[in-house]
Design a protein around this motif. Sequence first.
Motif, PDB file in Angstrom:
ATOM      1  N   GLY A  96       0.766  -1.236   0.000  1.00 48.80           N
ATOM      2  CA  GLY A  96       0.000   0.000   0.000  1.00 48.80           C
ATOM      3  C   GLY A  96       0.795   1.282   0.000  1.00 48.80           C
ATOM      4  O   GLY A  96       0.227   2.367   0.037  1.00 48.80           O
ATOM      5  N   TRP A  97       2.118   1.184  -0.048  1.00 48.06           N
ATOM      6  CA  TRP A  97       2.916   2.417  -0.149  1.00 48.06           C
ATOM      7  C   TRP A  97       3.947   2.262  -1.250  1.00 48.06           C
ATOM      8  O   TRP A  97       4.286   1.162  -1.680  1.00 48.06           O
ATOM      9  N   THR A  98       4.462   3.395  -1.714  1.00 46.96           N
ATOM     10  CA  THR A  98       5.258   3.437  -2.941  1.00 46.96           C
ATOM     11  C   THR A  98       6.532   4.256  -2.750  1.00 46.96           C
ATOM     12  O   THR A  98       6.531   5.246  -2.014  1.00 46.96           O
ATOM     13  N   ILE A  99       7.598   3.814  -3.416  1.00 48.25           N
ATOM     14  CA  ILE A  99       8.767   4.674  -3.630  1.00 48.25           C
ATOM     15  C   ILE A  99       8.990   4.748  -5.121  1.00 48.25           C
ATOM     16  O   ILE A  99       8.970   3.729  -5.815  1.00 48.25           O
ATOM     17  N   GLY A 100       9.248   5.931  -5.646  1.00 42.30           N
ATOM     18  CA  GLY A 100       9.595   6.094  -7.047  1.00 42.30           C
ATOM     19  C   GLY A 100      10.746   7.067  -7.155  1.00 42.30           C
ATOM     20  O   GLY A 100      11.004   7.838  -6.231  1.00 42.30           O
ATOM     21  N   THR A 142       8.337   9.278  -1.847  1.00 36.53           N
ATOM     22  CA  THR A 142       7.593   8.177  -1.232  1.00 36.53           C
ATOM     23  C   THR A 142       6.390   8.731  -0.483  1.00 36.53           C
ATOM     24  O   THR A 142       6.430   9.857   0.028  1.00 36.53           O
ATOM     25  N   ASP A 143       5.341   7.918  -0.441  1.00 34.44           N
ATOM     26  CA  ASP A 143       4.159   8.315   0.330  1.00 34.44           C
ATOM     27  C   ASP A 143       4.111   7.588   1.664  1.00 34.44           C
ATOM     28  O   ASP A 143       3.111   7.667   2.390  1.00 34.44           O
ATOM     29  N   ALA A 144       5.178   6.864   1.991  1.00 39.52           N
ATOM     30  CA  ALA A 144       5.231   6.195   3.295  1.00 39.52           C
ATOM     31  C   ALA A 144       5.253   7.241   4.415  1.00 39.52           C
ATOM     32  O   ALA A 144       5.750   8.349   4.230  1.00 39.52           O
ATOM     33  N   LEU A 145       4.722   6.833   5.547  1.00 43.47           N
ATOM     34  CA  LEU A 145       4.720   7.711   6.722  1.00 43.47           C
ATOM     35  C   LEU A 145       6.005   7.426   7.502  1.00 43.47           C
ATOM     36  O   LEU A 145       6.091   6.440   8.243  1.00 43.47           O
ATOM     37  N   LEU A 148      18.111  13.356  -3.460  1.00 42.37           N
ATOM     38  CA  LEU A 148      17.102  13.868  -2.530  1.00 42.37           C
ATOM     39  C   LEU A 148      16.000  12.831  -2.340  1.00 42.37           C
ATOM     40  O   LEU A 148      15.545  12.211  -3.305  1.00 42.37           O
ATOM     41  N   LEU A 149      15.586  12.670  -1.114  1.00 39.80           N
ATOM     42  CA  LEU A 149      14.455  11.810  -0.768  1.00 39.80           C
ATOM     43  C   LEU A 149      13.372  12.677  -0.141  1.00 39.80           C
ATOM     44  O   LEU A 149      13.633  13.392   0.834  1.00 39.80           O
ATOM     45  N   LEU A 150      12.175  12.639  -0.721  1.00 42.13           N
ATOM     46  CA  LEU A 150      11.039  13.407  -0.204  1.00 42.13           C
ATOM     47  C   LEU A 150       9.938  12.440   0.212  1.00 42.13           C
ATOM     48  O   LEU A 150       9.597  11.543  -0.551  1.00 42.13           O
ATOM     49  N   ALA A 151       9.374  12.647   1.403  1.00 39.79           N
ATOM     50  CA  ALA A 151       8.314  11.751   1.900  1.00 39.79           C
ATOM     51  C   ALA A 151       7.080  12.562   2.250  1.00 39.79           C
ATOM     52  O   ALA A 151       7.143  13.477   3.067  1.00 39.79           O
ATOM     53  N   SER A 152       5.964  12.212   1.607  1.00 40.77           N
ATOM     54  CA  SER A 152       4.713  12.969   1.811  1.00 40.77           C
ATOM     55  C   SER A 152       3.833  12.389   2.914  1.00 40.77           C
ATOM     56  O   SER A 152       2.948  13.067   3.436  1.00 40.77           O
ATOM     57  N   GLY A 153       4.032  11.097   3.228  1.00 44.37           N
ATOM     58  CA  GLY A 153       3.141  10.451   4.205  1.00 44.37           C
ATOM     59  C   GLY A 153       1.721  10.268   3.702  1.00 44.37           C
ATOM     60  O   GLY A 153       0.840   9.837   4.459  1.00 44.37           O
ATOM     61  N   ALA A 154       1.464  10.571   2.417  1.00 43.80           N
ATOM     62  CA  ALA A 154       0.086  10.598   1.904  1.00 43.80           C
ATOM     63  C   ALA A 154      -0.585   9.228   1.881  1.00 43.80           C
ATOM     64  O   ALA A 154      -1.818   9.137   1.845  1.00 43.80           O
ATOM     65  N   ALA A 155       0.191   8.150   1.905  1.00 44.94           N
ATOM     66  CA  ALA A 155      -0.423   6.818   1.941  1.00 44.94           C
ATOM     67  C   ALA A 155      -0.947   6.493   3.329  1.00 44.94           C
ATOM     68  O   ALA A 155      -1.745   5.558   3.508  1.00 44.94           O
ATOM     69  N   GLY A 156      -0.483   7.244   4.310  1.00 46.16           N
ATOM     70  CA  GLY A 156      -0.979   7.048   5.678  1.00 46.16           C
ATOM     71  C   GLY A 156      -0.514   5.752   6.321  1.00 46.16           C
ATOM     72  O   GLY A 156      -1.093   5.295   7.306  1.00 46.16           O
TER      73      GLY A 156
END
Lengths: 383, 383
Positions: free
Chosen positions: A160-164, A186-189, A223-231
């Motif tokens: 349920g979470w992604t890295i691209g 990534t959308d991982a929290l 650079l690594l950016l994490a949005s946490g959007a997958a919750g």
Amino acid sequence: MTVTKALGFRSAGIAAGIKDNDALDLALVVNDGPQYVAAGRFTSNRVQAAPVMWSRQVLAAAKVRAVVLNSGGANACTGPEGFADTHRTAESVAANLSCSAAEVAVCSTGLIGERLPIEALLNAIPEAVSMLGTDDDRAAAQAIMTTDSVPKHTSRTTSGWTIGGMAKGAGMLAPGLATMLVVITTDALIDSAIAEEALGHACRHTFDRLDSDGSMSTNDTVLLLASGAAGIEVDVETFTSELTAVCHDLGMQMLADAEGSTKDIAITVTGAASEDDAVEVARCVARDNLVKTALYGSDPNWGRIVAAIGTSQAKFEPDRIDVTINGVQICRNTAAAANRSLVDLTSRAVDITIELNAGDDCATVWTNDLSHAYVEENSAYSS
Amino acid sequence: MTVTKALGFRSAGIAAGIKDNDALDLALVVNDGPQYVAAGRFTSNRVQAAPVMWSRQVLAAAKVRAVVLNSGGANACTGPEGFADTHRTAESVAANLSCSAAEVAVCSTGLIGERLPIEALLNAIPEAVSMLGTDDDRAAAQAIMTTDSVPKHTSRTTSGWTIGGMAKGAGMLAPGLATMLVVITTDALIDSAIAEEALGHACRHTFDRLDSDGSMSTNDTVLLLASGAAGIEVDVETFTSELTAVCHDLGMQMLADAEGSTKDIAITVTGAASEDDAVEVARCVARDNLVKTALYGSDPNWGRIVAAIGTSQAKFEPDRIDVTINGVQICRNTAAAANRSLVDLTSRAVDITIELNAGDDCATVWTNDLSHAYVEENSAYSS
């Protein structure tokens, strides 16, 4: 989709007129949150481009809302004026996104020593912002290409979470920390401690061990950016493992596209007294022009490999080195073993395994051969 | 005359059948005294050829009666059998000259990892001894050639005494101590302390600063033999100065004949905090493939030079570097200065001066460009 496959990210890639030929040359990646966690790694070259100096400051706060990247000019060795150009770029992006310039990382790539056409770049930022979306993030990957022949991107989705990620890099591939421009989303929290630890591990085992031509860039940035959007909360081990896989994938894409190369060479050192020793020995071999030209000529010249090993300071007995090339142990105890004619070097992939008989540690460094095309490209292209 | 211009020396160069093509491949240099003073310098590669291991032992006694040298095979990475081959060679020469094998130095050059055709070599030694003379010492210089296109020799006579020398070296030219096979003879009356000090100084300022391709040989040897036959005592300063001039001359001949090269590049670092810093910075630039390919393309790409400098650990401020190419200061304070089109790179000789603005020390390292012909020669020739 690559940098926008993870939830919470938009991107754009446009032609800002920085390059002469109407090619895409300006990319923007925006994190829409809810989190803005970030980590970064930069070149260890002491001569650093203006965008590297800027982005180091931005990353110190571990919070990034956007990354603006350009090809067509490195903005390196451009003095205080070049730093001001980077600063203005970040401010313009921030104004258009209603965030702070201190949350905007900047990356540049291209010729060292020349100012960017900054007015053209600034004028294009509103268009880049208006183009932000999740549909066509390959345009962003294309906009950061220099001598790359193909855009480089990858993604992984698990539970349920992604890295691209996207990357550019085809020359000056010798790492201090990173070797290229890379943006991973990534959308991982995850929190910034996990981001930091995972990125450090991943770079150390992938980009840091990619050494195409021994030359180190002034602009390398990962650079690594994490949005946490997958919750979805992800632990550090799982995240590190997935991130390392993404970085490895991007690294192998750069290896395969390295300027003028005809071979992808994995140099694995086993039986080392330490992992650092293994890396040092592998790097000595990876950087040796006589080894690289021999492999270009499909010559399994283990004598040159052993001579290169002998220049390292790693722990080993000089008469206890074994060398295996593509599965054939051609050298045992630093002397000839199997006949060199048994080694098949016709394919692009080459595996060299060096056993030091000095311990239990190992490491792999990846490199390319040294070809006519490398000389041609780098004697004709002013980069 | 080269190695026999100094009184007290004879030489020979013959075809022993070590090479396939009836070329000269075995050389002998004999010191007839009255003194047999000697000093030597050897590769710092930890993987050392059998003749290097042997000759180190011989030189420990600082007394050498003869040097036997072969091309057509390095006798490196050949195990205990290879060492026995070297030992037998020295014993055979000693028996033919009625001296001790412990007074016979051995040098080999050619492909690493293969045994010498030792019977052919041993069978030829009586012929080499019978050919010893003072008339045709160029045959000796020819017999040690590998990829060299011309034999290399020089001599200087001052105030009644002489130094002469011969050298081979066209690839794997990156020194730990020496970079090649070199035999230097003198009829000056000097003791072993003077020989040792003078040779150390001369190597440090000439051969050690010649770095054609960054690759370090397993066989590098520089030998100095002093017969005292001129009967003239020479002080250490005078002798060092003359010896350094001879080594510089031989070094520049190797630079000019480096495999596939089109440029002889002198990289001078000034304003360094120490001489070691100056050498380190110059060597980083000399070994950078992007710098070398740019110069092959006659491109005064100072950005690549500054990027290479940034990989060094020397003391300097990253924003205080000046670079001058062939008299044109193209970079000042690590930013563009004079227009790059002003730099004329059409001639073979290229002078790069790097001012670090960090002190008063300086040093020069000599290198070559990286050309199509280098790739061709080293991908096709198994050495």
